[in-house]
Scaffold this motif. Sequence first.
Motif, PDB file in Angstrom:
ATOM      1  N   UNK A 613      59.519  27.503  46.668  1.00 36.87           N
ATOM      2  CA  UNK A 613      60.189  26.865  45.342  1.00 36.87           C
ATOM      3  C   UNK A 613      61.271  27.490  44.707  1.00 36.87           C
ATOM      4  N   UNK A 614      61.754  28.822  45.349  1.00 37.41           N
ATOM      5  CA  UNK A 614      62.466  29.384  44.701  1.00 37.41           C
ATOM      6  C   UNK A 614      64.181  29.192  44.584  1.00 37.41           C
ATOM      7  N   UNK A 615      64.585  29.337  43.770  1.00 37.55           N
ATOM      8  CA  UNK A 615      66.004  28.654  43.586  1.00 37.55           C
ATOM      9  C   UNK A 615      67.173  29.922  44.014  1.00 37.55           C
ATOM     10  N   UNK A 616      67.967  29.455  44.726  1.00 40.59           N
ATOM     11  CA  UNK A 616      69.018  30.514  45.128  1.00 40.59           C
ATOM     12  C   UNK A 616      70.158  30.678  44.314  1.00 40.59           C
ATOM     13  N   UNK A 617      70.319  32.011  43.811  1.00 39.12           N
ATOM     14  CA  UNK A 617      71.794  32.285  42.875  1.00 39.12           C
ATOM     15  C   UNK A 617      72.924  32.131  43.530  1.00 39.12           C
ATOM     16  N   UNK A 618      73.188  31.919  45.107  1.00 32.68           N
ATOM     17  CA  UNK A 618      74.329  31.589  45.786  1.00 32.68           C
ATOM     18  C   UNK A 618      74.648  30.117  45.799  1.00 32.68           C
ATOM     19  N   UNK A 619      73.568  29.561  46.196  1.00 30.51           N
ATOM     20  CA  UNK A 619      73.912  27.873  46.313  1.00 30.51           C
ATOM     21  C   UNK A 619      73.073  26.993  45.231  1.00 30.51           C
ATOM     22  N   UNK A 620      72.511  27.612  44.462  1.00 26.53           N
ATOM     23  CA  UNK A 620      71.644  26.606  43.282  1.00 26.53           C
ATOM     24  C   UNK A 620      70.809  25.691  44.088  1.00 26.53           C
ATOM     25  N   UNK A 621      70.282  26.064  45.308  1.00 28.77           N
ATOM     26  CA  UNK A 621      69.400  25.083  46.025  1.00 28.77           C
ATOM     27  C   UNK A 621      68.066  25.837  46.109  1.00 28.77           C
ATOM     28  N   UNK A 622      67.068  24.634  46.301  1.00 25.87           N
ATOM     29  CA  UNK A 622      65.679  25.304  46.331  1.00 25.87           C
ATOM     30  C   UNK A 622      65.382  25.673  47.762  1.00 25.87           C
ATOM     31  N   UNK A 623      64.667  26.856  47.853  1.00 20.26           N
ATOM     32  CA  UNK A 623      64.030  27.001  49.378  1.00 20.26           C
ATOM     33  C   UNK A 623      62.939  26.115  49.615  1.00 20.26           C
ATOM     34  N   UNK A 624      63.256  25.491  50.656  1.00 17.93           N
ATOM     35  CA  UNK A 624      62.138  24.524  51.178  1.00 17.93           C
ATOM     36  C   UNK A 624      61.245  25.004  52.332  1.00 17.93           C
ATOM     37  N   UNK A 625      60.109  24.194  52.599  1.00 20.87           N
ATOM     38  CA  UNK A 625      59.348  24.670  53.726  1.00 20.87           C
ATOM     39  C   UNK A 625      59.962  24.644  55.101  1.00 20.87           C
ATOM     40  N   UNK A 626      61.023  24.071  55.176  1.00 22.77           N
ATOM     41  CA  UNK A 626      61.911  24.200  56.657  1.00 22.77           C
ATOM     42  C   UNK A 626      62.796  25.441  56.757  1.00 22.77           C
ATOM     43  N   UNK A 627      63.067  26.031  55.413  1.00 21.77           N
ATOM     44  CA  UNK A 627      63.811  27.271  55.571  1.00 21.77           C
ATOM     45  C   UNK A 627      62.364  28.490  55.634  1.00 21.77           C
ATOM     46  N   UNK A 628      61.370  28.359  55.042  1.00 16.73           N
ATOM     47  CA  UNK A 628      60.314  29.144  55.282  1.00 16.73           C
ATOM     48  C   UNK A 628      59.945  29.303  56.587  1.00 16.73           C
ATOM     49  N   UNK A 629      60.107  28.229  57.213  1.00 14.50           N
ATOM     50  CA  UNK A 629      59.555  27.883  58.857  1.00 14.50           C
ATOM     51  C   UNK A 629      60.569  28.626  59.621  1.00 14.50           C
ATOM     52  N   UNK A 630      61.689  28.521  59.181  1.00 10.17           N
ATOM     53  CA  UNK A 630      62.754  29.102  60.215  1.00 10.17           C
ATOM     54  C   UNK A 630      62.837  30.671  59.940  1.00 10.17           C
ATOM     55  N   UNK A 631      62.376  31.055  58.647  1.00 14.16           N
ATOM     56  CA  UNK A 631      62.167  32.694  58.559  1.00 14.16           C
ATOM     57  C   UNK A 631      61.186  33.364  59.498  1.00 14.16           C
ATOM     58  N   UNK A 632      60.074  32.340  59.574  1.00 24.32           N
ATOM     59  CA  UNK A 632      58.852  33.073  60.339  1.00 24.32           C
ATOM     60  C   UNK A 632      59.124  32.711  61.620  1.00 24.32           C
ATOM     61  N   UNK A 633      60.031  31.693  62.192  1.00 23.79           N
ATOM     62  CA  UNK A 633      60.455  31.839  63.709  1.00 23.79           C
ATOM     63  C   UNK A 633      61.194  33.027  63.790  1.00 23.79           C
ATOM     64  N   UNK A 634      62.025  33.490  62.909  1.00 26.12           N
ATOM     65  CA  UNK A 634      63.229  34.376  63.248  1.00 26.12           C
ATOM     66  C   UNK A 634      62.492  35.758  63.298  1.00 26.12           C
TER      67      UNK A 634
END
Length: 671
Positions: A613-634
Amino acid sequence: MFSNLKRKLFAIFLTYSLLAVLVFALSDYYTNEKEKIDLVQQSLTSIYMNTLKDFEVIDDYFSVDTKNDHYFITGFSKNIELHIKNVEEIESELNRLNKNKTSEKIHIRKFISNIEKQFIQYSKNVNEIEKLINRRGYKDYGYEGEMRDYIHSIENFDNIDQVSLLLIRRHEKDYIIRNDQKYIKALKSEVNIFRNKIIQNQSLSLSRKDLCLVYLQSYETLFDSIVVLDKKIGIKTNSGLKLELRQIQKEIETEFNNANALSAKTKADLYKRIQIDFIFYTVLLVIFSLIFSYYLSKIITRPISALAKNVHDYVNSGFEDSKELTVKTSNYEIKNLIINFSSLKKELSELINNFKTKVKERTLEVEGKNNKLELQKEEIESQNEHLQSQNIVIEIQKKNLEEKNFNLLSSIRYAKQLQDALTPDINDLKGMFKDSFVLNMPKDIVSGDFFWFKNIKNENYNVSLFAVADCTGHGVPGAMMSMLAIALLNEIVYRKSVKSSNQVLDELRAQIKKSLRQTGQKPERQDGLDIAFCVIDNDTKELSFSGAYNPLWIFRENNNSKFQNNEDLFEFIEFKGNKQPVGVYPNETPFVEHKILLKHNDVIYMFSDGFHSQISSKTNRKLNKNDMKYFIYRSINKSIKEQCKYLEKEFTNWKGNFEQVDDVLVLGIKI
């Protein structure tokens, strides 16, 4: 008087003014041209940004909608609807920009026309791909759904070779997942073998054989149609229509870059012209100013300077010099000025004498006022002393507030110690699961998120129970709720001996409602918690999961994969929790239990919603579950400790200098 001089000065001033107006007119013209070019550049940038957004929308359609059952059931895609709206807006903006006269002046109209043509082709490709994807289908829909219906019908036949059917299904699944040509040949070969077995099968009647062969032929025909559509679409192989779509996107971006580069060059050329013209007219004004200065010096400045010297001597004498002014000049107007000044001198002397008399009178009056001001000064000093005493009182109040603030923070820190004392020790978790971690990042000193773990081993049970929960609110209210939930979980597991995950959550909901006296009546607060709860049988390795909103993720090694990226090397398994909290809720239902047999090297992830649910200071976009899944895959190939550090690093980078919006808690266990 001065009529002749006025005419000369007016002629000079008029010429000077015309030059200045010419400079300002040219400056205004160039400024307007620059503003028009700036507007064209802004329009280009706006269209370009909208185009990039549409590219992202189409990417989301490929990655999300084409794997969503709801899309194939309803035929509705939010991304496609947004794409259609974007196309209409972009085409309208391109049309307006193409009609703009400035576009023709700066020679970018041909690029805009090329972009319009390419965008039309881009829209046609998207529409064609959408039609083909709908025809192909997914899982139980389209060609793929019909194909599966036929193979399921064959499975219902008695006395057939189930092993061959399983091999056919396996090759079908491998092709759909990996899109490799070798699985097509393998499936074809296995279908032919199975067809021969059906023909030679003596236990099937002739009519049953014919029906089974018809089903098998229909299955094979639909599979061939899917292969043809996949090749034409090129979703996974990045070929076919999808490759054409990417090429068109690159061409559109190139045309935008060319148009921007040309408009920037035109703008730079305009600046050069402005500089040249400005230098020319500035030099012209300087030359004219020099000529004008020389003329003024000759006809006006010299006699005026002589007159000024005589006036200066008169003033320095204390206005008592009675000598006549002697200034030689041929100018009629200046001669009159000297005569008038002589008359003024006489009148001024009389006025000065009168003025001196009045000054003496005023001096006496001012001295009386000074005495009054002295009294007012003493009164102001007394008021200052009173203000200083008030400042001392304010300083004492400030110290009292600082002391109270310190005591309040000390109380919160002590509450943190109490919360930590109730929370299970991470070493207890590592004692049972060596490869495990807990990433806990509270928003405030105390947290509304908590993890819970118990290991129970006796003659009846050998189970490990663990949970990740997110209580209502954060800070002190969330921490109090978490302490209540931990206490209730301990009581449910030990005193009531409830070991089923869904029964634990049902009982926890009942106890929370009882403890908080929740009846569901308005305006009663609906406090509670979201939770992911698991029970692992340490003997059989069977996992039981139930959740309230929060899911369970399992990453399982895919030993059959020959690809190098982690998305293929690891199978992703997700169990979703019930869409209801643990607490009072309008439409309460019993919590659902999900079971799965764990395998060696399975990696389990449980988490609260703070991470995604965290908002990015660079893109002003919320970090979603797909982003989190991508981090775990990495990080899935790293050790469990390094996975924890990697997730914390990516979260911190995403957050940047923005404030953390919620408590963050992530639990990872490798079996």
